[in-house]
Design an enzyme around this catalytic site. Structure first.
Site, PDB file in Angstrom:
ATOM      1  N   ASP A   1     -70.776  44.949  47.006  1.00  0.00           N
ATOM      2  CA  ASP A   1     -69.108  44.732  47.278  1.00  0.00           C
ATOM      3  C   ASP A   1     -69.829  43.706  48.518  1.00  0.00           C
ATOM      4  O   ASP A   1     -70.894  43.176  48.905  1.00  0.00           O
ATOM      5  CB  ASP A   1     -68.405  45.473  47.935  1.00  0.00           C
ATOM      6  CG  ASP A   1     -66.774  44.377  48.599  1.00  0.00           C
ATOM      7  OD1 ASP A   1     -66.168  44.207  47.718  1.00  0.00           O
ATOM      8  OD2 ASP A   1     -66.824  44.920  50.033  1.00  0.00           O
ATOM      9  N   SER A   2     -69.060  42.774  48.662  1.00  0.00           N
ATOM     10  CA  SER A   2     -69.793  41.287  49.870  1.00  0.00           C
ATOM     11  C   SER A   2     -69.562  42.118  51.312  1.00  0.00           C
ATOM     12  O   SER A   2     -70.256  41.810  52.225  1.00  0.00           O
ATOM     13  CB  SER A   2     -68.338  40.198  49.996  1.00  0.00           C
ATOM     14  OG  SER A   2     -66.642  41.115  50.124  1.00  0.00           O
TER      15      SER A   2
ATOM     16  N   CYS B   1     -66.905  43.885  44.502  1.00  0.00           N
ATOM     17  CA  CYS B   1     -65.232  42.421  45.214  1.00  0.00           C
ATOM     18  C   CYS B   1     -64.936  41.382  44.102  1.00  0.00           C
ATOM     19  O   CYS B   1     -65.604  41.487  43.587  1.00  0.00           O
ATOM     20  CB  CYS B   1     -66.781  42.184  45.521  1.00  0.00           C
ATOM     21  SG  CYS B   1     -65.861  40.692  46.830  1.00  0.00           S
TER      22      CYS B   1
ATOM     23  N   GLU C   1     -62.290  45.500  58.844  1.00  0.00           N
ATOM     24  CA  GLU C   1     -64.117  45.428  59.369  1.00  0.00           C
ATOM     25  C   GLU C   1     -64.033  45.303  60.951  1.00  0.00           C
ATOM     26  O   GLU C   1     -64.791  45.961  61.436  1.00  0.00           O
ATOM     27  CB  GLU C   1     -64.178  44.097  58.644  1.00  0.00           C
ATOM     28  CG  GLU C   1     -64.135  43.272  57.574  1.00  0.00           C
ATOM     29  CD  GLU C   1     -66.298  44.159  57.087  1.00  0.00           C
ATOM     30  OE1 GLU C   1     -66.700  43.991  57.748  1.00  0.00           O
ATOM     31  OE2 GLU C   1     -65.930  44.761  55.852  1.00  0.00           O
TER      32      GLU C   1
ATOM     33  N   HIS D   1     -60.612  46.192  50.879  1.00  0.00           N
ATOM     34  CA  HIS D   1     -60.647  46.688  51.795  1.00  0.00           C
ATOM     35  C   HIS D   1     -59.057  46.787  51.662  1.00  0.00           C
ATOM     36  O   HIS D   1     -58.765  47.491  52.739  1.00  0.00           O
ATOM     37  CB  HIS D   1     -60.523  45.115  53.065  1.00  0.00           C
ATOM     38  CG  HIS D   1     -61.820  45.104  53.035  1.00  0.00           C
ATOM     39  ND1 HIS D   1     -62.288  44.494  52.223  1.00  0.00           N
ATOM     40  CD2 HIS D   1     -62.876  44.862  54.097  1.00  0.00           C
ATOM     41  CE1 HIS D   1     -63.440  44.146  52.817  1.00  0.00           C
ATOM     42  NE2 HIS D   1     -64.260  44.664  53.648  1.00  0.00           N
TER      43      HIS D   1
HETATM   44  N1  DGL Z   1     -64.409  42.458  48.921  1.00  0.00           N
HETATM   45  C1  DGL Z   1     -64.089  41.458  48.673  1.00  0.00           C
HETATM   46  C2  DGL Z   1     -62.995  41.825  48.138  1.00  0.00           C
HETATM   47  O1  DGL Z   1     -62.921  42.058  47.668  1.00  0.00           O
HETATM   48  C3  DGL Z   1     -63.038  40.909  50.654  1.00  0.00           C
HETATM   49  C4  DGL Z   1     -64.115  40.491  51.475  1.00  0.00           C
HETATM   50  C5  DGL Z   1     -64.667  39.389  51.736  1.00  0.00           C
HETATM   51  O2  DGL Z   1     -63.958  38.393  51.619  1.00  0.00           O
HETATM   52  O3  DGL Z   1     -65.855  39.234  51.105  1.00  0.00           O
HETATM   53  O4  DGL Z   1     -62.251  39.701  48.166  1.00  0.00           O
END
Ligand code: DGL
Length: 283
Positions: free
Chosen positions: A18-19, A81, A166, A200
């Site tokens: 994930d990011s 993500c 976050e 998130h």
């Molecule tokens: N984890 C990202 C998603 O599921 C969102 C967070 C980001 O913008 O990096 O889209």
């Protein structure tokens, strides 16, 4: 990517990318439903948010994450993500994987959610919320239309939610106020279900359900993705992923491990013991 990365053998590990911390809301369900596998989680918190970046940048970041997870022995990677799934997954699967890592696999999160929504006969209209990049990509919309052309689809980009979550602000009244503003147009359009198209957003599940009302279904993405992974693992024994008596869960972050642990344990609902910092750009 160095040749050494390519040569490292798969070691019976499922990678989850994930990011940032959000993918832990997916891993949480893997650990609940499929706890006997080895997992390595990678959160690229140093470069979050992906949702505001260009497709080229998101592709490059995701490819670096994939290189890292394969370099530490993953057989299969789940791109938890949504932003990376919508902007990079197809190209990675079609162009990169067959050349760089034949025999290994990468899966995303959009398809399982789309399949579950379109299989429900009572859903005639669906809403989607996600980052700017996910909504602009139309990835959910086009997959939903392929499987169920009659479905009415309403999308809303909700870019303020990731930074609020976050920051640990999920429960604050300010967040609920912003949520109400984002969700009002979807409520007015009388949808039957709402897709949380970002890792998130499960943190706001209760608040979102309250705002949308009892009639509107808001599935937990992690639950659906975990069911789909279970079925995939059963259908693909050739990947060599087996259940173990003593599985290991390892975590990597590209930013401060202290912050990852503090917030991550809340996201995951359990203690994070084996955690290291890594740098993706040096691969
Ligand atoms: N984890 C990202 C998603 O599921 C969102 C967070 C980001 O913008 O990096 O889209």
């Amino acid at each position: 990517m160095s040749a050494a990365v390519n040569k490292k053998d798969a070691q019976n590990i499922i990678g989850v990318f994930d990011s940032g911390l959000g993918g832990l809301t997916v891993l949480k369900y893997f650990l609940r439903d499929l706890p006997d596998y080895n997992y390595i989680y990678l959160g690229d918190s140093a470069r979050l948010p992906y949702g505001e970046k260009s497709q080229a940048t998101i592709y490059n970041y995701t490819r670096e994450a994939v290189d890292f997870l394969f370099s530490v022995g993953c057989n299969l990677i789940i791109i938890a993500c949504n932003t990376a799934s919508s902007q990079a997954l197809r190209r990675l699967q079609q162009e990169y994987l067959p050349v760089a890592y034949p025999g290994r696999r990468i899966l995303g999160v959009i398809r399982p959610l789309v399949e579950s929504i379109t299989a429900d006969k009572n859903i005639k209209a669906v809403g989607i919320i996600g980052t700017k990049a996910t909504i602009l990509s139309d990835a959910y919309k086009s997959e939903l239309e392929k499987l169920k052309p009659s479905l009415r689809i309403e999308q809303v980009g909700t870019p303020l939610l990731v930074p609020l979550i976050e920051e640990g602000w999920a429960e604050k009244p300010e967040t609920k106020m912003i949520l109400k503003k984002y969700l009002r147009p979807l409520k007015e359009k009388q949808i039957n279900a709402l897709i949380l198209g970002c890792t998130h957003y499960p943190f706001l599940h209760t608040q979102i359900k309250q705002i949308m009302g009892r009639q509107i279904m808001v599935p937990q993405p992690g639950e659906i993705i975990s069911r789909s992974l279970n079925s995939y693992l059963k259908r693909h024994p050739e990947l060599g992923l087996t259940q173990l008596a003593h599985p290991a869960y390892k975590f990597y972050t590209t930013d401060s491990p202290e912050r990852f642990k503090l917030m991550g344990e809340k996201f995951l609902g359990r203690t994070i013991n084996d955690l290291s910092r890594t740098v993706l750009t040096e691969l």
